[in-house]
Design a protein around this motif. Structure first.
Motif, PDB file in Angstrom:
ATOM      1  N   MET A   1       0.837  -1.177   0.000  1.00 17.80           N
ATOM      2  CA  MET A   1       0.000   0.000   0.000  1.00 17.80           C
ATOM      3  C   MET A   1       0.884   1.244   0.000  1.00 17.80           C
ATOM      4  SD  MET A   1      -3.090  -1.472   2.475  1.00 17.80           S
ATOM      5  CE  MET A   1      -3.143  -0.060   3.478  1.00 17.80           C
ATOM      6  N   ASP A   2       2.005   1.181   0.728  1.00 22.02           N
ATOM      7  CA  ASP A   2       2.941   2.302   0.732  1.00 22.02           C
ATOM      8  C   ASP A   2       3.561   2.526  -0.641  1.00 22.02           C
ATOM      9  OD1 ASP A   2       2.437   2.682   3.404  1.00 22.02           O
ATOM     10  OD2 ASP A   2       4.289   1.718   4.093  1.00 22.02           O
ATOM     11  N   GLU A   3       3.557   1.500  -1.477  1.00 20.99           N
ATOM     12  CA  GLU A   3       4.115   1.583  -2.823  1.00 20.99           C
ATOM     13  C   GLU A   3       3.063   2.007  -3.852  1.00 20.99           C
ATOM     14  OE1 GLU A   3       7.343   0.945  -3.925  1.00 20.99           O
ATOM     15  OE2 GLU A   3       7.937   0.850  -1.824  1.00 20.99           O
ATOM     16  N   GLY A   4       1.861   2.333  -3.379  1.00 21.29           N
ATOM     17  CA  GLY A   4       0.814   2.790  -4.281  1.00 21.29           C
ATOM     18  C   GLY A   4      -0.028   1.679  -4.889  1.00 21.29           C
ATOM     19  N   LEU A   5       0.145   0.457  -4.430  1.00 16.56           N
ATOM     20  CA  LEU A   5      -0.657  -0.654  -4.924  1.00 16.56           C
ATOM     21  C   LEU A   5      -2.018  -0.657  -4.240  1.00 16.56           C
ATOM     22  CD1 LEU A   5       2.073  -3.425  -4.822  1.00 16.56           C
ATOM     23  CD2 LEU A   5       1.179  -2.290  -6.861  1.00 16.56           C
ATOM     24  N   LYS A   6      -2.994  -1.283  -4.904  1.00 14.87           N
ATOM     25  CA  LYS A   6      -4.297  -1.452  -4.278  1.00 14.87           C
ATOM     26  C   LYS A   6      -4.112  -2.294  -3.018  1.00 14.87           C
ATOM     27  CE  LYS A   6      -6.481  -3.134  -7.949  1.00 14.87           C
ATOM     28  NZ  LYS A   6      -7.568  -3.686  -8.763  1.00 14.87           N
ATOM     29  N   PRO A   7      -4.872  -1.985  -1.994  1.00 15.19           N
ATOM     30  CA  PRO A   7      -4.756  -2.788  -0.772  1.00 15.19           C
ATOM     31  C   PRO A   7      -5.125  -4.248  -1.049  1.00 15.19           C
ATOM     32  CG  PRO A   7      -6.071  -0.825  -0.377  1.00 15.19           C
ATOM     33  CD  PRO A   7      -5.841  -0.912  -1.861  1.00 15.19           C
ATOM     34  N   LEU A   8      -4.427  -5.148  -0.395  1.00 17.62           N
ATOM     35  CA  LEU A   8      -4.793  -6.547  -0.463  1.00 17.62           C
ATOM     36  C   LEU A   8      -4.575  -7.175   0.893  1.00 17.62           C
ATOM     37  CD1 LEU A   8      -2.034  -8.647  -0.904  1.00 17.62           C
ATOM     38  CD2 LEU A   8      -1.932  -7.107  -2.840  1.00 17.62           C
ATOM     39  N   ARG A   9      -5.286  -8.231   1.115  1.00 13.08           N
ATOM     40  CA  ARG A   9      -5.219  -8.890   2.407  1.00 13.08           C
ATOM     41  C   ARG A   9      -3.989  -9.774   2.484  1.00 13.08           C
ATOM     42  NH1 ARG A   9      -9.596 -12.681   3.121  1.00 13.08           N
ATOM     43  NH2 ARG A   9      -8.055 -14.112   2.343  1.00 13.08           N
ATOM     44  N   VAL A  10      -3.386  -9.781   3.658  1.00 14.79           N
ATOM     45  CA  VAL A  10      -2.229 -10.621   3.927  1.00 14.79           C
ATOM     46  C   VAL A  10      -2.678 -11.715   4.887  1.00 14.79           C
ATOM     47  CG1 VAL A  10       0.080 -10.697   4.942  1.00 14.79           C
ATOM     48  CG2 VAL A  10      -0.630  -8.699   3.610  1.00 14.79           C
ATOM     49  N   ASP A  11      -2.347 -12.934   4.560  1.00 14.57           N
ATOM     50  CA  ASP A  11      -2.653 -14.056   5.437  1.00 14.57           C
ATOM     51  C   ASP A  11      -1.387 -14.455   6.179  1.00 14.57           C
ATOM     52  OD1 ASP A  11      -5.360 -15.963   4.138  1.00 14.57           O
ATOM     53  OD2 ASP A  11      -4.907 -13.887   3.694  1.00 14.57           O
ATOM     54  N   VAL A  12      -1.506 -14.638   7.482  1.00 14.46           N
ATOM     55  CA  VAL A  12      -0.365 -14.980   8.316  1.00 14.46           C
ATOM     56  C   VAL A  12      -0.705 -16.232   9.112  1.00 14.46           C
ATOM     57  CG1 VAL A  12       1.110 -14.217  10.227  1.00 14.46           C
ATOM     58  CG2 VAL A  12       0.342 -12.566   8.507  1.00 14.46           C
TER      59      VAL A  12
END
Length: 182
Positions: A1-12
């Protein structure tokens, strides 16, 4: 998101030792504040066996995590000693179908029946499904026909460095789901 990409969910993935720690929800909440990541973009994966070890304690922990705004996935579904009565009580949003059931799709009739049943049950309970270990077009087509909402595996991509991931996401039309869609 900091790189200007659309937000996406992160699975941990959460390990058993982490899941059993007191105050896990507070630690996760602190990390979210420190990183500025909105909770809807984090899904924690907990294995079926971890949830079943102490069902009542697991429900309490999962409810606290859900109350923060996270999604919870039951990882490796179908490989442990699941109790369907607990399944309906766990505050989860996603069932992750273990790769052992996906590996021989669609040729293996037993695996096909098991995956079909898991997807159908998940839909009936209002849960999303993710098939792990998808490696062929045939597997992807079979799962799509069952309305398995999400898939992961080498068919889509091998592990990527950040720079390659960024390029991949910029070029791809990736379906990302968050709690907003539930």
């Amino acid at each position: 998101m900091d790189e200007g990409l659309k937000p996406l969910r992160v699975d941990v993935n959460i390990y058993a030792r982490q899941f059993q720690q007191k105050g896990l929800h507070k630690m996760v909440e602190k990390i979210l504040v420190e990183t500025g990541l909105p909770p809807k973009y984090l899904e924690l994966e907990v294995t079926e066996s971890m949830m079943m070890e102490d069902g009542k304690k697991a429900i309490t922990t999962l409810n606290r995590l859900r109350d923060i705004g996270l999604s919870i996935a039951m990882d490796d579904f179908g490989t442990g000693y699941s109790s369907l009565s607990y399944l309906k009580r766990f505050p989860i949003q996603t069932l992750k179908i273990d790769r052992s059931f996906v590996r021989d799709l669609p040729e293996d009739s037993d695996d096909s029946a098991i995956v079909r049943a898991i997807v159908s049950m998940a839909h009936s309970l209002g849960l999303s499904t993710v098939a792990e270990g998808v490696e062929t077009q045939e597997q992807a087509d079979f799962l799509k026909d069952l309305d398995c909402q999400f898939m992961q595996g080498y068919f889509f991509s091998r592990p990527l460095s950040f720079s390659k991931l960024k390029l991949y996401l910029e070029e791809a039309d990736i379906a990302i789901h968050t709690n907003d869609e539930k």
